[in-house]
Enzyme design. Structure first.
Site, PDB file in Angstrom:
ATOM      1  N   GLY A 115      57.493  50.296  -2.376  1.00  0.00           N
ATOM      2  CA  GLY A 115      57.995  51.041  -3.529  1.00  0.00           C
ATOM      3  C   GLY A 115      57.623  50.426  -4.861  1.00  0.00           C
ATOM      4  O   GLY A 115      57.985  50.969  -5.913  1.00  0.00           O
ATOM      5  N   SER A 173      64.752  54.474   1.186  1.00  0.00           N
ATOM      6  CA  SER A 173      65.481  55.560   1.837  1.00  0.00           C
ATOM      7  C   SER A 173      66.603  55.054   2.732  1.00  0.00           C
ATOM      8  O   SER A 173      67.671  55.671   2.815  1.00  0.00           O
ATOM      9  CB  SER A 173      64.507  56.421   2.648  1.00  0.00           C
ATOM     10  N   ASP A 221      68.693  44.971   2.235  1.00  0.00           N
ATOM     11  CA  ASP A 221      67.506  45.688   1.783  1.00  0.00           C
ATOM     12  C   ASP A 221      66.781  46.252   2.994  1.00  0.00           C
ATOM     13  O   ASP A 221      67.102  45.921   4.140  1.00  0.00           O
ATOM     14  CB  ASP A 221      66.585  44.742   1.008  1.00  0.00           C
ATOM     15  N   GLU A 262      62.534  42.260  -5.870  1.00  0.00           N
ATOM     16  CA  GLU A 262      63.088  42.157  -4.516  1.00  0.00           C
ATOM     17  C   GLU A 262      63.055  40.718  -4.016  1.00  0.00           C
ATOM     18  O   GLU A 262      64.023  40.221  -3.433  1.00  0.00           O
ATOM     19  CB  GLU A 262      62.324  43.068  -3.559  1.00  0.00           C
ATOM     20  N   GLY A 270      57.605  45.914  -0.480  1.00  0.00           N
ATOM     21  CA  GLY A 270      56.964  46.239  -1.744  1.00  0.00           C
ATOM     22  C   GLY A 270      56.257  47.568  -1.761  1.00  0.00           C
ATOM     23  O   GLY A 270      55.544  47.878  -2.707  1.00  0.00           O
TER      24      GLY A 270
END
Length: 243
Positions: free
Chosen positions: A116, A46, A100, A122, A114
């Site tokens: 998500g 988000s 990020d 990543e 992590g």
């Protein structure tokens, strides 16, 4: 007239609005650090969504990037919708900067990522980047890593054995599941076991243990990777912490 439950819903909505405002502030500050010609890694989540929006505004004002790599299909679609050409990590030898989010970050700039489910990509993007910046709101900042389940990506062929091993070690494992109750499957076709031990007693020791466990593909402990954290606080200020 307020109906039953409306007051709580309004408070929750206002809280979410405040958090989104914080996320956007951090994201915009990070977007201002991107320079022309940079080979950029872009995460997901988000807060990163706000970063991509701000990056699109900079592109409209003339920003040109050497390359863009991202860690999720959602971020890729958003970037491409703003006119960016997104490359695969394998096609870019080295990234200059990756921006990020993080699920948790401590005073040493170590973190848990992590939530998500994209932890493997990543981490691959992060370790092939010369500089890593995380953008967070203050709710993600902790004194000691914890307060969020630690994701571990595991091979399906030995997932049950690894789960049992984690259980024997007292790591409080749970298979991540979907809304329909099925096991969550990552982009690479693996499962995720979330470890609910809290706080993490020795993050570096735990990382070493997970790295040496057969059947573990990757874990969400990002230690010694982040260089800069941009923290948006509720009072409207921005903190920038560097390793």
């Amino acid at each position: 007239m307020y109906t039953k439950g409306t007051f709580k819903e309004v408070i929750a909505m206002l809280s979410q609005l405040d958090q989104n405002t914080m996320k956007e502030r951090a994201a915009r500050q990070a977007a201002d650090t991107v320079w022309n010609g940079a080979r950029l890694g872009v995460g997901t989540g988000s807060t990163v969504k706000f970063f991509i929006d701000a990056l699109g505004e900079r592109k409209a004002a003339g920003l040109q990037l050497g390359a863009v790599v991202t860690t999720s299909s959602r971020s890729k679609a958003q970037l491409e919708g703003l006119g960016f050409t997104v490359s695969e990590l394998a096609d870019v030898e080295q990234l200059d900067l990756t921006v990020d989010g993080a699920d948790r970050v401590d005073s040493h700039l170590d973190g848990i990522k992590g939530g998500g489910g994209a932890l493997t990509l990543e981490k691959n993007v992060a370790v092939h980047s010369a500089h890593n910046t995380w953008i967070v709101d203050e709710s993600k900042v902790v004194d000691h890593l914890g307060g969020f389940p630690l994701p571990v990506e595991v091979l399906p062929i030995s997932a049950k054995q690894v789960y049992n091993q984690f259980e024997d070690e007292g790591l409080l494992p749970q298979f991540r599941t979907t809304a329909t109750g099925e096991r969550y499957v990552t982009h690479y076709g693996n499962y995720i076991i979330d470890l609910y031990i809290d706080p993490l007693p020795a993050p570096r020791g735990l990382a070493t243990y997970l790295d040496s466990t057969v059947g573990v593909v990757e874990h969400g402990l990002f230690l010694g990777i982040c260089d800069t954290v941009i923290i948006a606080r509720e009072d409207g200020t921005i903190d920038v912490k560097k390793r």
